[in-house]
Design a protein around this motif. Structure first.
Motif, PDB file in Angstrom:
ATOM      1  N   SER A  31      23.466  93.191  41.074  1.00 41.23           N
ATOM      2  CA  SER A  31      21.687  91.925  40.365  1.00 41.23           C
ATOM      3  C   SER A  31      21.421  90.886  41.189  1.00 41.23           C
ATOM      4  O   SER A  31      22.072  91.211  42.094  1.00 41.23           O
ATOM      5  N   SER A  64      17.610  88.872  41.712  1.00 43.39           N
ATOM      6  CA  SER A  64      15.833  89.077  40.816  1.00 43.39           C
ATOM      7  C   SER A  64      15.479  88.100  42.143  1.00 43.39           C
ATOM      8  O   SER A  64      15.538  87.903  43.164  1.00 43.39           O
ATOM      9  N   TRP A 102      19.544  94.237  37.150  1.00 46.75           N
ATOM     10  CA  TRP A 102      21.022  94.758  36.826  1.00 46.75           C
ATOM     11  C   TRP A 102      21.393  95.995  37.100  1.00 46.75           C
ATOM     12  O   TRP A 102      20.710  96.684  35.988  1.00 46.75           O
ATOM     13  N   GLN A 148       9.834  87.820  33.346  1.00 44.41           N
ATOM     14  CA  GLN A 148       9.999  86.849  32.087  1.00 44.41           C
ATOM     15  C   GLN A 148       8.683  86.050  32.261  1.00 44.41           C
ATOM     16  O   GLN A 148       7.915  86.590  33.689  1.00 44.41           O
ATOM     17  N   SER A 175      10.978  86.876  27.411  1.00 42.78           N
ATOM     18  CA  SER A 175      11.297  87.922  28.533  1.00 42.78           C
ATOM     19  C   SER A 175      11.388  89.311  28.142  1.00 42.78           C
ATOM     20  O   SER A 175      11.895  88.758  26.127  1.00 42.78           O
ATOM     21  N   SER A 177      14.197  90.042  36.842  1.00 43.91           N
ATOM     22  CA  SER A 177      15.782  90.356  36.923  1.00 43.91           C
ATOM     23  C   SER A 177      16.515  91.820  36.992  1.00 43.91           C
ATOM     24  O   SER A 177      15.934  92.546  36.173  1.00 43.91           O
ATOM     25  N   TYR A 198      11.602  85.664  42.470  1.00 45.24           N
ATOM     26  CA  TYR A 198      10.674  84.923  41.403  1.00 45.24           C
ATOM     27  C   TYR A 198       9.550  84.407  41.991  1.00 45.24           C
ATOM     28  O   TYR A 198       9.214  84.623  43.169  1.00 45.24           O
TER      29      TYR A 198
END
Length: 425
Positions: A326, A328, A321, A352, A389, A319, A330
């Motif tokens: 922002s 993300s 910022w 993460q 994280s 993730s 996965y």
């Protein structure tokens, strides 16, 4: 009208009776009767369906009518002059008595807290629901025949048809009053909740300790075992010992203490179960049984094996910022490409991770193949493993370029990595 009756009826109810009579004409004899106007305040029709007041020894009963505007049950009674005892009984069709509290299955007691010790045999329906002809006294609702029996000084059936049938008797109270012919008398009567308090489940047995005289023994030699347990309800405790080794023997398998031995060597797990009513608790002890040394041989010993599972760590995603944006990405996504990042902008990046265990040493890193300035922040939630994280700060290069960002995780020689691509421009 399902409701929490115990809460709703937890009020003290005032019952006021005004006794009046019309003055007879002078040429007629003085009346020997008075008229009672009965008012019960502080209740709603959702708390009680009916309120019946009975006067004794006149044996006159009256079912009061609920006035929703005034919030009262009211009615009028004509009574002979003299001493009368007024008894008020409140009935509810929405009260569901507790059941099965004293049963061996640890549930609630069906006869707990009632004046006559229990319900009548018709306390419920065979189909568990309402009668097919269910109707309240006004045929506007359900009929719930709880079979409740209250024999603590209740009057006989009244003479004027003031029936107490339908619903469960849940409140009662009485007071004495002197009826004066041709006069008005007032009396205050309190109606009390007679339903039992909410029941609770059984407290099961609690094992305080299990002891063994030895954790290692040779074949045929006994070990003394004992268990210390208590039942806080005072219920009788029952004991049962068992062993994972079929060749073993208990001297008293159903006592709190017993001798145990085995005719064959092996690592044996001995269990004791303590029960009371329908609840039980179990604990175990381990005993190693060795063969007796033969002809001066070295004999046998035991080893205690503890296994530790180390899962492969997984980098789940990133993730970012920074620069008023922002984003993300996965691991399970089919697209591992980030939107464009801006040159010279500093981004906060969360990596993460999932180590799948709290055993081992937890290493992690973040790499960029296009340069820039990478700083690991002081926040690191992965020092003890598990799902966590770690945070980094990265300033993108000041010139346009294409980058690959790679997060890595390792634990006890097991590794994983996850990479994403993006453009800086």
């Amino acid at each position: 009208m399902r409701m929490n009756f115990n809460r709703a009826l937890g009020v003290v109810v005032g019952l006021t009776l005004a006794l009046v009579a019309c003055q007879p004409p002078e040429e007629q004899p003085v009346s020997t009767e008075g008229e009672a106007e009965v008012v019960v305040r502080g209740l709603s029709a959702y708390q009680l369906d009916r309120m019946v007041v009975t006067a004794m020894p006149a044996n006159v009963s009256q079912t009061l009518v609920y006035n929703s505007d005034a919030g009262t049950f009211t009615g009028r009674m004509v009574l002979p002059a003299g001493e009368q005892t007024l008894t008020a009984e409140g009935y509810s069709s929405s009260y569901y008595p507790p059941t099965d509290g004293g049963s061996s299955d640890g549930g609630y007691d069906s006869d707990a807290g009632y004046p006559d010790g229990g319900y009548d045999s018709d306390a419920g329906y065979s189909d568990g629901g309402y009668d097919s002809d269910a109707g309240s006294p006004s045929d506007a609702g359900y009929s719930y025949d709880s079979g409740y029996s209250y024999d603590a000084g209740m009057p006989p059936p009244p003479l004027d048809g003031g029936s107490t049938g339908g619903g469960t008797l849940v409140a009662t109270g009485s007071a004495s009053v002197t009826i004066v012919a041709g006069a008005t008398t007032a009396v205050t009567l309190r109606v009390y909740d007679i339903t039992p308090p909410p029941p609770q489940g059984d407290i099961g047995p609690i094992i305080r300790s299990v002891t063994s005289s030895s954790s290692e023994v040779t074949v045929g030699n006994p070990v003394m075992l004992s268990v210390d347990a208590v039942d806080l309800d005072g219920d009788t405790l029952f004991y049962s010992w068992s062993s994972s080794c079929p060749s073993s023997f208990f001297s008293s398998p159903f006592s709190s203490s017993t001798n145990w031995s085995s005719s064959r060597p092996g690592a044996c797990r001995i269990s004791v179960t303590v029960s009371s009513r329908s609840l039980s608790a179990t604990e175990v002890v381990d005993v190693a049984v060795f063969s007796a040394p033969v002809d001066g041989g070295p004999g046998e010993g035991s080893v205690q094996v503890n296994g530790e599972y180390i899962a492969r760590p997984v980098v789940n995603g990133f993730s970012l910022w920074g620069g008023s944006s922002s984003m993300s990405v996965y691991r399970y996504s089919s697209n591992a490409t980030l939107p464009n990042l801006r040159p010279g902008v500093t981004y906060s990046i969360d990596v993460q991770l999932d180590y799948g265990t709290r055993l081992g040493t937890f290493d992690k890193s973040l790499e960029f193949d296009c340069g820039g300035t990478l700083v690991k922040s002081s926040y690191d939630g992965c020092t003890s493993g598990g799902y966590c994280s770690a945070n980094y700060s990265w300033t993108a290069p000041s010139f346009p370029t294409v980058c690959k960002m790679t997060g890595r995780a390792a634990n006890s020689g097991l590794t994983d990595s996850f990479s994403v691509g993006f453009s800086v421009r």
